[in-house]
Design an enzyme around this catalytic site. Structure first.
Site: not given
Length: 223
Positions: A105, A71
């Protein structure tokens, strides 16, 4: 993506150029905060040398694409007003997409402690997983996941301090041992005001019972 299963899956996916506007964010993205300065640095890097790693996406029924991982790169392309972005398209279920987003992440150490906890909670809640199953999906030990989830038992105010880095996970472990909610919050505020270390907070609770005058045995905590 390091040595995770997502790396293997990404290598087997087809590489395409996708219009930036055809992409939507992953609804299970665990990261909430995107640092603007870091994003500007990434945009500058992409402007100079291009993107080094394509996004990982999946195609939806309407023909559009949804991000699985990447993202920050997508946001950087939006900042730069570049019309298309390289991406690898893979077949992925909702649960797999959520797992891969969390794994990426975690591997990049991009999540704060609260975002990580909410990521685990989302996997467990949205996909009806046990803590064991969630831990296996992200390659973590069950105890690590369980300890992370305990942070969600803290008051909203304290969670905010942790997410902003004002209180450490070590502080949180000590506060979780205090049964009274108002006392926990008061101790959290006092820790910030006085700049107490984890050890100092632990000693305060052990000696003074968190200010209530009652002595209480507390589990050891580390920073």
């Amino acid at each position: 993506f390091g040595d995770s299963g997502s790396d293997t899956a990404a290598r087997g996916a087809s590489l395409v150029e996708i219009p930036v506007g055809d992409l939507s964010p992953n609804p299970n993205q665990p990261r909430v905060h995107f640092d603007e300065e870091s994003l500007s640095d990434l945009s500058a890097s992409i402007r100079e040398i291009g993107v080094l790693q394509p996004l990982l996406v999946r195609q939806l029924a309407d023909g559009s694409y949804q991000l699985i991982a990447g993202e920050r790169r997508w946001r950087a392309f939006q900042q730069l007003k570049i019309k298309t972005i390289p991406a690898r398209v893979m077949t992925s279920s909702d649960a797999s997409s959520a797992s891969l987003a969390l794994i990426e992440n975690l591997q990049r150490a991009d999540l704060n402690a609260l975002e990580e906890a909410h990521g685990y909670a989302s996997l467990i809640r949205d996909f009806d997983l046990t803590q064991d199953a969630a831990a296996q999906r992200v390659g973590k030990g069950r105890a690590s996941v369980a300890n992370s989830l305990r942070l969600l038992g803290l008051e909203t105010e304290l969670q905010g301090y942790i997410s902003k880095g004002l209180l450490s996970v070590g502080h949180a472990k000590v506060l979780l041992g205090v049964e009274n909610s108002r006392e926990r919050v008061a101790l959290g505020r006092r820790t910030l005001e006085q700049g107490l270390s984890v050890r100092a907070l632990e000693e305060l609770v052990q000696t003074h019972g968190g200010g209530s005058g009652k002595k209480r045995k507390m589990p050891a905590a580390t920073a």
